[in-house]
Design an enzyme around this catalytic site. Structure first.
Site, PDB file in Angstrom:
ATOM      1  N   ASP A 187      17.007  21.397  29.551  1.00 34.01           N
ATOM      2  CA  ASP A 187      17.898  21.806  28.452  1.00 34.01           C
ATOM      3  C   ASP A 187      17.130  22.402  27.265  1.00 34.01           C
ATOM      4  O   ASP A 187      17.753  22.848  26.296  1.00 34.01           O
ATOM      5  CB  ASP A 187      18.745  20.613  27.980  1.00 34.01           C
ATOM      6  CG  ASP A 187      19.817  20.249  28.996  1.00 34.01           C
ATOM      7  OD1 ASP A 187      20.064  21.043  29.917  1.00 34.01           O
ATOM      8  OD2 ASP A 187      20.400  19.155  28.866  1.00 34.01           O
ATOM      9  N   ARG A 225      30.223  24.421  22.648  1.00 30.22           N
ATOM     10  CA  ARG A 225      30.405  23.281  23.559  1.00 30.22           C
ATOM     11  C   ARG A 225      29.474  22.136  23.201  1.00 30.22           C
ATOM     12  O   ARG A 225      29.781  20.984  23.462  1.00 30.22           O
ATOM     13  CB  ARG A 225      30.096  23.704  25.005  1.00 30.22           C
ATOM     14  CG  ARG A 225      31.117  24.628  25.587  1.00 30.22           C
ATOM     15  CD  ARG A 225      30.844  24.839  27.040  1.00 30.22           C
ATOM     16  NE  ARG A 225      30.884  23.549  27.754  1.00 30.22           N
ATOM     17  CZ  ARG A 225      30.743  23.410  29.056  1.00 30.22           C
ATOM     18  NH1 ARG A 225      30.561  24.469  29.802  1.00 30.22           N
ATOM     19  NH2 ARG A 225      30.783  22.226  29.615  1.00 30.22           N
ATOM     20  N   ARG A 263      25.199  22.916  41.435  1.00 32.69           N
ATOM     21  CA  ARG A 263      25.615  21.654  40.826  1.00 32.69           C
ATOM     22  C   ARG A 263      26.725  20.919  41.583  1.00 32.69           C
ATOM     23  O   ARG A 263      27.810  20.681  41.036  1.00 32.69           O
ATOM     24  CB  ARG A 263      26.016  21.882  39.361  1.00 32.69           C
ATOM     25  CG  ARG A 263      24.927  22.564  38.560  1.00 32.69           C
ATOM     26  CD  ARG A 263      25.266  22.698  37.121  1.00 32.69           C
ATOM     27  NE  ARG A 263      25.205  21.436  36.403  1.00 32.69           N
ATOM     28  CZ  ARG A 263      25.547  21.287  35.140  1.00 32.69           C
ATOM     29  NH1 ARG A 263      25.976  22.324  34.458  1.00 32.69           N
ATOM     30  NH2 ARG A 263      25.450  20.123  34.545  1.00 32.69           N
ATOM     31  N   PRO A 264      26.467  20.529  42.825  1.00 35.20           N
ATOM     32  CA  PRO A 264      27.472  19.755  43.552  1.00 35.20           C
ATOM     33  C   PRO A 264      27.554  18.326  43.018  1.00 35.20           C
ATOM     34  O   PRO A 264      26.721  17.922  42.203  1.00 35.20           O
ATOM     35  CB  PRO A 264      26.935  19.751  44.986  1.00 35.20           C
ATOM     36  CG  PRO A 264      25.449  19.883  44.838  1.00 35.20           C
ATOM     37  CD  PRO A 264      25.215  20.683  43.579  1.00 35.20           C
ATOM     38  N   LYS A 319      25.631  14.922  22.564  1.00 38.11           N
ATOM     39  CA  LYS A 319      26.777  15.257  23.423  1.00 38.11           C
ATOM     40  C   LYS A 319      26.656  14.563  24.773  1.00 38.11           C
ATOM     41  O   LYS A 319      27.619  13.978  25.270  1.00 38.11           O
ATOM     42  CB  LYS A 319      26.845  16.779  23.621  1.00 38.11           C
ATOM     43  CG  LYS A 319      27.751  17.204  24.759  1.00 38.11           C
ATOM     44  CD  LYS A 319      27.659  18.685  25.048  1.00 38.11           C
ATOM     45  CE  LYS A 319      26.507  19.144  25.895  1.00 38.11           C
ATOM     46  NZ  LYS A 319      26.664  19.126  27.347  1.00 38.11           N
ATOM     47  N   ASN A 320      25.467  14.625  25.366  1.00 40.37           N
ATOM     48  CA  ASN A 320      25.323  14.107  26.731  1.00 40.37           C
ATOM     49  C   ASN A 320      25.271  12.579  26.802  1.00 40.37           C
ATOM     50  O   ASN A 320      25.258  12.007  27.885  1.00 40.37           O
ATOM     51  CB  ASN A 320      24.101  14.733  27.421  1.00 40.37           C
ATOM     52  CG  ASN A 320      24.360  16.188  27.768  1.00 40.37           C
ATOM     53  OD1 ASN A 320      25.495  16.657  27.663  1.00 40.37           O
ATOM     54  ND2 ASN A 320      23.328  16.915  28.159  1.00 40.37           N
ATOM     55  N   ASP A 336      27.896  15.748  45.388  1.00 41.22           N
ATOM     56  CA  ASP A 336      27.820  14.994  46.650  1.00 41.22           C
ATOM     57  C   ASP A 336      27.165  13.618  46.468  1.00 41.22           C
ATOM     58  O   ASP A 336      27.534  12.653  47.133  1.00 41.22           O
ATOM     59  CB  ASP A 336      27.063  15.809  47.708  1.00 41.22           C
ATOM     60  CG  ASP A 336      25.679  16.239  47.231  1.00 41.22           C
ATOM     61  OD1 ASP A 336      25.568  16.729  46.090  1.00 41.22           O
ATOM     62  OD2 ASP A 336      24.697  16.047  47.983  1.00 41.22           O
ATOM     63  N   CYS A 372      28.844  27.252  38.987  1.00 42.38           N
ATOM     64  CA  CYS A 372      28.434  27.112  37.585  1.00 42.38           C
ATOM     65  C   CYS A 372      27.405  28.188  37.287  1.00 42.38           C
ATOM     66  O   CYS A 372      26.664  28.606  38.184  1.00 42.38           O
ATOM     67  CB  CYS A 372      27.830  25.716  37.410  1.00 42.38           C
ATOM     68  SG  CYS A 372      27.062  25.435  35.823  1.00 42.38           S
TER      69      CYS A 372
HETATM   70  N1  EPU Z   1      22.600  17.486  42.156  1.00 41.69           N
HETATM   71  C1  EPU Z   1      22.986  17.471  43.474  1.00 41.69           C
HETATM   72  N2  EPU Z   1      24.010  16.625  43.841  1.00 41.69           N
HETATM   73  C2  EPU Z   1      24.642  15.823  42.955  1.00 41.69           C
HETATM   74  C3  EPU Z   1      24.237  15.845  41.612  1.00 41.69           C
HETATM   75  C4  EPU Z   1      23.209  16.693  41.242  1.00 41.69           C
HETATM   76  O1  EPU Z   1      22.442  18.197  44.308  1.00 41.69           O
HETATM   77  O2  EPU Z   1      25.566  15.096  43.352  1.00 41.69           O
HETATM   78  C5  EPU Z   1      21.513  18.394  41.738  1.00 41.69           C
HETATM   79  C6  EPU Z   1      21.994  19.442  40.739  1.00 41.69           C
HETATM   80  O3  EPU Z   1      22.574  20.559  41.373  1.00 41.69           O
HETATM   81  C7  EPU Z   1      20.715  19.773  39.994  1.00 41.69           C
HETATM   82  C8  EPU Z   1      19.975  18.447  39.979  1.00 41.69           C
HETATM   83  O4  EPU Z   1      20.563  17.655  41.020  1.00 41.69           O
HETATM   84  O5  EPU Z   1      19.972  20.736  40.709  1.00 41.69           O
HETATM   85  C9  EPU Z   1      20.048  17.679  38.698  1.00 41.69           C
HETATM   86  O6  EPU Z   1      21.372  17.670  38.219  1.00 41.69           O
HETATM   87  P1  EPU Z   1      21.993  16.473  37.387  1.00 41.69           P
HETATM   88  O7  EPU Z   1      23.036  15.809  38.200  1.00 41.69           O
HETATM   89  O8  EPU Z   1      20.907  15.624  36.830  1.00 41.69           O
HETATM   90  O9  EPU Z   1      22.684  17.258  36.209  1.00 41.69           O
HETATM   91  P2  EPU Z   1      24.024  16.823  35.517  1.00 41.69           P
HETATM   92  O10 EPU Z   1      24.087  15.351  35.482  1.00 41.69           O
HETATM   93  O11 EPU Z   1      25.155  17.589  36.076  1.00 41.69           O
HETATM   94  C10 EPU Z   1      23.057  16.595  33.086  1.00 41.69           C
HETATM   95  C11 EPU Z   1      23.332  17.194  31.745  1.00 41.69           C
HETATM   96  C12 EPU Z   1      22.875  18.638  31.762  1.00 41.69           C
HETATM   97  C13 EPU Z   1      21.381  18.666  32.056  1.00 41.69           C
HETATM   98  C14 EPU Z   1      21.105  17.960  33.391  1.00 41.69           C
HETATM   99  C15 EPU Z   1      19.632  17.845  33.720  1.00 41.69           C
HETATM  100  C16 EPU Z   1      25.265  15.958  31.001  1.00 41.69           C
HETATM  101  C17 EPU Z   1      26.715  15.939  30.689  1.00 41.69           C
HETATM  102  N3  EPU Z   1      24.766  17.098  31.479  1.00 41.69           N
HETATM  103  O12 EPU Z   1      23.795  17.360  34.034  1.00 41.69           O
HETATM  104  O13 EPU Z   1      23.101  19.151  30.444  1.00 41.69           O
HETATM  105  O14 EPU Z   1      20.924  19.984  32.126  1.00 41.69           O
HETATM  106  O15 EPU Z   1      21.653  16.639  33.363  1.00 41.69           O
HETATM  107  O16 EPU Z   1      18.960  17.194  32.723  1.00 41.69           O
HETATM  108  O17 EPU Z   1      24.583  14.968  30.813  1.00 41.69           O
HETATM  109  C18 EPU Z   1      23.531  20.820  28.838  1.00 41.69           C
HETATM  110  O18 EPU Z   1      23.696  19.908  28.008  1.00 41.69           O
HETATM  111  O19 EPU Z   1      23.424  22.022  28.523  1.00 41.69           O
HETATM  112  C19 EPU Z   1      23.446  20.477  30.256  1.00 41.69           C
HETATM  113  C20 EPU Z   1      23.642  21.377  31.223  1.00 41.69           C
END
Ligand code: EPU
Length: 434
Positions: free
Chosen positions: A308, A400, A125-126, A22-23, A128, A120
């Site tokens: 995950d 999902r 999960r911002p 999925k990811n 920014d 969330c």
């Molecule tokens: N973060 C920030 N600012 C940003 C982006 C992220 O502070 O702009 C923080 C997040 O709040 C978090 C950390 O950085 O504390 C890591 O978040 P990341 O951005 O890596 O997560 P994501 O890209 O939103 C993806 C997967 C998630 C998985 C995470 C971590 C996808 C679509 N989603 O999320 O998958 O948990 O990476 O590996 O790829 C799931 O499949 O159940 C799922 C939640």
């Protein structure tokens, strides 16, 4: 609302096939926005987030044809005309990964308007870092009414150093950089296999990317991308979930169509716990052979132990002798499954970002509620070994990201079935007045 009913106690025996990730599929679908030619993606899992992405892309004017079954789960996306480069709150609130369209839209259309995701279940999960990165590539960003709007005549290559590692942030900016003028260097990137898979697709579309899968990615911008055909990598989290299911139930399960090299951190930890596994190029066989020993985990970015898999590992830890300390480092609120596992008889205490799991607990069936995707998976695992019939509510969370989970588990001997909402009996009609 559907529920899963699971009677525990059966060892899982046989072969189970892993679906596409999925990811990896979600950013690949967003990448199709970067070209006016068709992009053909195979091995797209039939899960709800993919359908949400279909609606997201269709609302912008892209043609999306989802094909399943014999068609190799093939999806064709053609973004010839993008009449409305926007992602509405309606869709973003259902799936935060919708923010993956921000980079591709501004790169291709010079404008993107994307709703900011709200809160969330698993953490703040911002986005920014996505926004900051786009600014560094020359986009003008404004925010109002809960939306972020990015504009740029053409993005300009630059150097982006991520303050913290972000998976979709890396993917979003990688996509944006493909069409930027000049070279972009992305540093402190996520090294997840899903990032490398996206870069593979983008390179097939004519992008010039080097280093994806490492922490430094270099992108030489091109003026146009073209159509391509790509097969999505297997879902390492689905594979990991089934490996734990085989172990916990004392089964003998062959998990095929996966990539064991993506599962190294999990397999090493399971080895420490006492779970026996054997690997081939594209399969993992797991032989559940209790007793298991407690072992600590700390979630980290890839190649560390994946967040995950944290909830599913916790279900296993309830069946191991001793205390396992589980530290969640990525998200600040990813222990929603704990209270439900405790209701099933687990002995777990949460102290901030750490959960202490004392085993071995004999689990007993209960009515429980899924709170997010991976939390639901941990409840399914616990139910597979619990005494009695567990009813898991809100299984839309599991839908999902897990393709036909009940059919797959049933095919290897689990007693599991899905039930729809049980409607209350119709109230008796009031007696007619004489
Ligand atoms: N973060 C920030 N600012 C940003 C982006 C992220 O502070 O702009 C923080 C997040 O709040 C978090 C950390 O950085 O504390 C890591 O978040 P990341 O951005 O890596 O997560 P994501 O890209 O939103 C993806 C997967 C998630 C998985 C995470 C971590 C996808 C679509 N989603 O999320 O998958 O948990 O990476 O590996 O790829 C799931 O499949 O159940 C799922 C939640």
């Amino acid at each position: 609302m559907d529920k899963l009913v699971i009677r525990g106690g059966n060892p899982l025996l046989g072969t189970i096939r892993v679906s596409g990730a999925k990811n990896a599929a979600l950013p690949a679908m967003a990448a199709a926005l970067l070209t006016d030619e068709p992009v053909i993606l195979e091995n797209i899992p039939q899960v709800r987030d993919i359908e949400t992405t279909r609606r997201l892309l269709a609302a912008m004017g892209a043609e999306v044809e989802l094909g399943y079954g014999r068609a190799q789960h093939r999806t064709t996306i053609c973004a010839r005309t993008l009449s409305s480069p926007e992602a509405s709150y309606e869709l973003v609130k259902q799936m935060r990964a919708s923010s993956l369209v921000l980079g591709p839209l501004v790169a291709r259309c010079g404008r993107a308007r994307v709703s900011l995701p709200g809160g969330c279940a698993i953490g703040a999960r911002p986005i920014d870092l996505h926004i900051k990165g786009l600014e560094q590539l020359g986009a003008k960003i404004t925010q109002d009414h809960g939306y972020v709007e990015a504009t740029a005549d053409r993005l300009k290559g630059g150097e982006i150093v991520f303050e913290r590692i972000t998976v979709t942030g890396t993917e979003d900016l990688l996509m944006a950089a493909t069409l930027a003028d000049g070279e972009t260097v992305l540093r402190n990137c996520a090294r997840e296999p899903e990032v490398a898979d996206l870069a593979d697709l983008l390179n097939k579309m004519g992008a010039q990317i080097e280093g994806a899968g490492t922490s430094t990615i270099r992108v030489r911008g091109v003026s146009k991308l073209h159509g391509a055909k790509h097969r999505i990598i297997p879902d390492r989290i689905e594979a990991g979930t089934f490996i734990i299911a085989g172990a916990m139930t004392g089964g003998d399960l062959n998990i095929v169509g996966c990539d064991p090299s993506h599962l190294a951190a999990l397999l090493a930890k399971l080895h420490q716990v006492g779970v026996k596994t054997a690997q081939s190029a594209d399969a993992v066989r797991v032989m559940g052979d209790a007793p298991f020993k407690a072992a600590d985990i700390t979630t980290e970015e890839y190649p560390g132990f994946p967040t995950d898999m944290q909830a599913q590992y916790m279900a296993l830890a309830t069946q191991a002798e001793g205390v396992s300390i589980i530290t969640e480092n990525i998200f600040e609120n990813r222990f929603m499954h704990v209270l439900e596992l405790v209701r099933m008889g687990a002995n777990i205490k949460v102290e901030g970002r750490r959960a202490l799991v004392r085993g071995k607990a004999s689990l007993s069936a209960a009515a429980v509620q899924a709170s997010d995707l991976r939390a639901s998976a941990s409840l399914v695992l616990a139910a597979l070994v619990a005494d009695g019939e567990t009813i898991i509510d809100r299984v839309y969370h599991i839908d999902r990201g897990y393709e036909h989970i009940e059919e797959k588990l049933k095919s290897v001997g689990a007693q599991i079935r899905r039930i729809g909402e049980i409607l209350p009996k119709k109230a008796a009609a009031p007696a007619a007045r004489p």
